[in-house]
Write an enzyme that holds these catalytic residues in place. Structure first.
Site, mmCIF file in Angstrom:
data_model
loop_
_atom_site.group_PDB
_atom_site.id
_atom_site.type_symbol
_atom_site.label_atom_id
_atom_site.label_comp_id
_atom_site.label_asym_id
_atom_site.label_seq_id
_atom_site.Cartn_x
_atom_site.Cartn_y
_atom_site.Cartn_z
ATOM 1 N N HIS A 40 -7.428 -5.953 -1.412
ATOM 2 C CA HIS A 40 -6.103 -5.045 -1.460
ATOM 3 C C HIS A 40 -4.867 -5.777 -0.410
ATOM 4 C CE1 HIS A 40 -3.737 -1.023 -1.081
ATOM 5 N NE2 HIS A 40 -4.128 -1.228 0.451
ATOM 6 N N SER A 77 0.827 -1.417 -0.208
ATOM 7 C CA SER A 77 -0.160 0.033 0.048
ATOM 8 C C SER A 77 1.015 1.057 0.105
ATOM 9 C CB SER A 77 -0.755 0.069 1.325
ATOM 10 O OG SER A 77 -1.980 1.005 0.749
ATOM 11 N N ASP A 136 -9.332 -4.665 -4.899
ATOM 12 C CA ASP A 136 -8.236 -3.801 -4.656
ATOM 13 C C ASP A 136 -9.718 -2.643 -4.476
ATOM 14 O OD1 ASP A 136 -7.041 -2.462 -3.017
ATOM 15 O OD2 ASP A 136 -5.285 -2.519 -3.183
#
Length: 436
Positions: A376, A249, A343
């Protein structure tokens, strides 16, 4: 009459007791790393007997995670999860040897499984029950840890650098890796400790909301990360002063920035990252990398009240935001880009495709993989899917996405690719890690 009934009840219980005493549940080995496959066998059942396998784990905060697998014994009177299919009605179906692990679900749907103290293992509890009565037939336990034998953990307070260093056993030198997580802040060590257990000297690097670091993203600058790179490059046990970086991320985004502006970085793994700087401007050496703007009007909410941020950032391909793009073409590193197609934090697959296209255009070494049904939070294998959780920085439940089985399979494949990539570029080996 009462004596007759009691005698009859005792007679009925005898076969059940005999059946329970003959059933064995074996989990091998009793202790292992969290990312190792699960080997579970049951013997002593009756042909065709229906049973339920319950798996439980209690995290460090006292939250119970559990999964349920329903099985039917074959003519051999045994079950082996690598060959025996799970039936409908449980947490997973089909032949899924590690299903009891990756299908674990918390009582609180917003709870994410994390390991704060990697020096102690998770305790897994397995119990086998007769259907439909629920009678306990057998039980077993397993410890799943994060630090292999001989791995040491050192808390790092070197200049401004804060984190923890995981050293493999032996005199070295070792391939070295910096591990970065995202906007949750603090110090995340579970992935770094596993990498340390697989032969990589790994620095779990905190960058805000830990120790004496700033408590928000506004304190970020390239100088801090340069100091961390130099600390690891010049450690006496670092191999060739060349290091790798792995980030998830915001951590993936920071890894790209570091590789673009700092020397000595040989290999970068970006998981669910963005192709541009996000949220806050990023001071570099003599200039500032602008950030994509956050549009609160594009927030979406699920019926459960979870926030979906997937459309809230400005489009990095818009010419108006070109200055926000991370100039990865400046880097001499090799890149591995991983993202899930479900995601819900942001469209990381599109961002990674943009990065891969620019790297390819400039004849850089890049691999990219996109996983249908994955969300994610792509973690090491057998971590259960966290579809949504409470985000400390945002102060609200955050939607991450992912479908249970697809996400689990993506994590297994991604972990193999990460080890193979680092092995080739940091160890000089053309084969993937022998334990994977």
């Amino acid at each position: 009459m009462i004596r007759t009934l009691l005698a009859a009840q005792r007679t009925e219980l005898l076969p059940r007791r005999a059946m329970c005493s003959g059933v064995q549940l074996r989990v091998c080995p009793g202790r292992c790393l969290y990312d190792e496959p699960l080997r579970l066998q049951v013997s002593g059942l009756s042909p065709g007997q229906h049973v339920t396998l319950r798996t439980e784990l209690t995290d460090e905060g006292g939250e119970l995670f559990s999964s349920l697998g329903r099985y039917r014994a074959g003519s051999s009177r045994e079950l082996e999860l690598s060959r025996s299919p799970a039936l409908e009605g449980g947490s997973f179906t089909g032949i899924e040897p590690e299903g009891p692990l990756w299908a674990l679900k918390p009582r609180d749907p917003l709870r994410r499984l994390l390991k704060r103290n990697v020096q102690s293992p998770f305790q897994l509890r397995f119990s086998l029950h007769q259907e439909p009565s629920g009678t306990l037939l057998a039980s077993a336990a397993q410890e799943r840890g994060f630090m292999g034998e001989g791995v040491t953990r050192l808390l790092v307070r070197e200049g401004r650098v804060r984190g923890s260093l995981f050293l493999p056993p032996g005199s070295g030198p070792f391939p070295a890796v910096i591990d970065l997580y995202g906007t949750g802040g603090g110090l995340m060590e579970h992935r770094a400790s596993l990498l340390g257990s697989h032969g990589y000297m790994t620095l779990a690097l905190a960058f805000f909301d830990f120790d004496d670091l700033p408590n928000n993203l506004g304190g970020l600058s390239l100088n801090y990360f340069q100091e961390a790179v130099e600390f690891l490059r010049h450690h006496p046990k670092t191999n060739k002063q060349e290091i790798g970086i792995i980030g998830l991320s915001k951590g993936a985004e920071l890894a790209m920035i570091m590789a673009s502006f700092l020397p000595g970085i040989k290999a970068v793994v970006g998981i669910s990252g963005c192709s541009a700087n996000t949220f806050v401007p990023f001071p570099c050496d003599g200039f500032e990398l602008p950030s994509l703007e956050f549009n609160a009007d594009k927030l979406k909410f699920t019926e459960a009240g979870e926030v979906d941020l997937s459309e809230t950032l400005d489009d990095p391909t818009d010419p108006a935001f070109q200055e926000c793009l991370i100039p990865v073409e400046r880097s001499f590193a090799a890149f591995l880009l991983l993202s899930g197609l479900d995601d819900k934090n942001w469209p990381s697959d599109l961002y990674n495709k943009q990065l891969a296209a620019r790297l390819t255009e400039h004849e850089k070494d890049v691999e990219s993989y996109y996983y249908p049904g994955a969300g994610h939070l792509l973690e090491p294998p057998y971590f259960p899917l966290c579809k949504s959780s409470y985000h400390k920085l945002l102060g609200m439940p955050m939607l991450w996405g992912g479908e249970l089985r697809a996400h689990a399979k993506a994590q297994e494949d991604a972990w193999k690719k990460i080890h193979g990539f680092f092995s080739r570029h940091l160890k000089g080996s053309r084969t993937e890690h022998s334990r994977l």
